[in-house]
Write a protein that holds these residues in place. Structure first.
Motif, PDB file in Angstrom:
ATOM      1  N   LEU A  70      77.241   3.174 -44.696  1.00  0.00           N
ATOM      2  CA  LEU A  70      76.621   3.035 -43.385  1.00  0.00           C
ATOM      3  C   LEU A  70      76.382   1.556 -43.068  1.00  0.00           C
ATOM      4  O   LEU A  70      75.242   1.111 -42.909  1.00  0.00           O
ATOM      5  CB  LEU A  70      75.289   3.803 -43.339  1.00  0.00           C
ATOM      6  CG  LEU A  70      75.357   5.290 -43.671  1.00  0.00           C
ATOM      7  CD1 LEU A  70      73.957   5.876 -43.823  1.00  0.00           C
ATOM      8  CD2 LEU A  70      76.148   6.039 -42.613  1.00  0.00           C
ATOM      9  N   GLU A 113      70.859   3.767 -37.406  1.00  0.00           N
ATOM     10  CA  GLU A 113      71.932   2.984 -36.795  1.00  0.00           C
ATOM     11  C   GLU A 113      71.427   2.571 -35.427  1.00  0.00           C
ATOM     12  O   GLU A 113      71.028   3.420 -34.627  1.00  0.00           O
ATOM     13  CB  GLU A 113      73.193   3.833 -36.644  1.00  0.00           C
ATOM     14  CG  GLU A 113      74.309   3.126 -35.926  1.00  0.00           C
ATOM     15  CD  GLU A 113      75.495   4.027 -35.624  1.00  0.00           C
ATOM     16  OE1 GLU A 113      76.594   3.493 -35.498  1.00  0.00           O
ATOM     17  OE2 GLU A 113      75.299   5.238 -35.491  1.00  0.00           O
ATOM     18  N   TRP A 127      73.437  -0.328 -40.841  1.00  0.00           N
ATOM     19  CA  TRP A 127      72.272   0.537 -40.650  1.00  0.00           C
ATOM     20  C   TRP A 127      71.042  -0.117 -41.275  1.00  0.00           C
ATOM     21  O   TRP A 127      71.140  -0.869 -42.232  1.00  0.00           O
ATOM     22  CB  TRP A 127      72.501   1.904 -41.287  1.00  0.00           C
ATOM     23  CG  TRP A 127      73.396   2.817 -40.496  1.00  0.00           C
ATOM     24  CD1 TRP A 127      74.597   2.505 -39.933  1.00  0.00           C
ATOM     25  CD2 TRP A 127      73.173   4.193 -40.200  1.00  0.00           C
ATOM     26  NE1 TRP A 127      75.134   3.597 -39.313  1.00  0.00           N
ATOM     27  CE2 TRP A 127      74.277   4.649 -39.461  1.00  0.00           C
ATOM     28  CE3 TRP A 127      72.147   5.077 -40.505  1.00  0.00           C
ATOM     29  CZ2 TRP A 127      74.383   5.963 -39.011  1.00  0.00           C
ATOM     30  CZ3 TRP A 127      72.253   6.392 -40.058  1.00  0.00           C
ATOM     31  CH2 TRP A 127      73.358   6.818 -39.311  1.00  0.00           C
ATOM     32  N   VAL A 187      72.201  12.230 -43.341  1.00  0.00           N
ATOM     33  CA  VAL A 187      73.269  11.681 -42.499  1.00  0.00           C
ATOM     34  C   VAL A 187      74.592  12.371 -42.825  1.00  0.00           C
ATOM     35  O   VAL A 187      75.357  12.739 -41.925  1.00  0.00           O
ATOM     36  CB  VAL A 187      73.403  10.155 -42.675  1.00  0.00           C
ATOM     37  CG1 VAL A 187      74.586   9.616 -41.869  1.00  0.00           C
ATOM     38  CG2 VAL A 187      72.116   9.447 -42.266  1.00  0.00           C
TER      39      VAL A 187
END
Length: 120
Positions: A60, A84, A63, A113
């Motif tokens: 990610l 995010e 993030w 997620v």
């Protein structure tokens, strides 16, 4: 990739007092199916928090990680959110997790997620 597999693992982790090697390996397998950049667990299982932070960084990118909690004996009460963001205060995605130890909260947020992104 099955959302039900991720949900089942998250259920097993709830209330756990520590993150065991078996659960960590199972999570890594499931996360690899959703996030191709998920790193393999490090031999010897050393620093699980470091491995999880590295996984968030690779899976990610960009993030934000927020960890909050109270370090109380015998168990802490930790919360983790992965967010995010796009521009000013515009949140595109979020993952939430809680746990008695930091690594459980972080893993649960990452699994949250993954569950959102899983195909079925």
């Amino acid at each position: 990739m099955s959302k039900s597999e991720i949900r089942e693992l998250r259920r097993r982790l709830q209330g756990a007092s520590a993150l065991g090697a078996e659960e960590f390996d199972r999570a890594a397998v499931l996360l690899c199916r959703v996030f191709p950049k998920m790193p393999e667990p490090a031999p010897g299982r050393g620093d699980l928090i470091g491995q999880l932070l590295h996984a968030v960084d690779l899976c990610l990118p960009g993030w934000s990680i927020q960890l909050t909690g109270k370090a109380t004996e015998p168990d802490g009460h930790w919360r983790c959110s992965l967010r995010e963001t796009r521009g000013s205060d515009e949140i595109e995605g979020i993952g939430l997790g809680t746990g008695r130890v930091v690594e459980l909260a972080l893993l649960e947020a990452l699994l949250d997620v993954a569950e959102q992104r899983a195909l079925v």
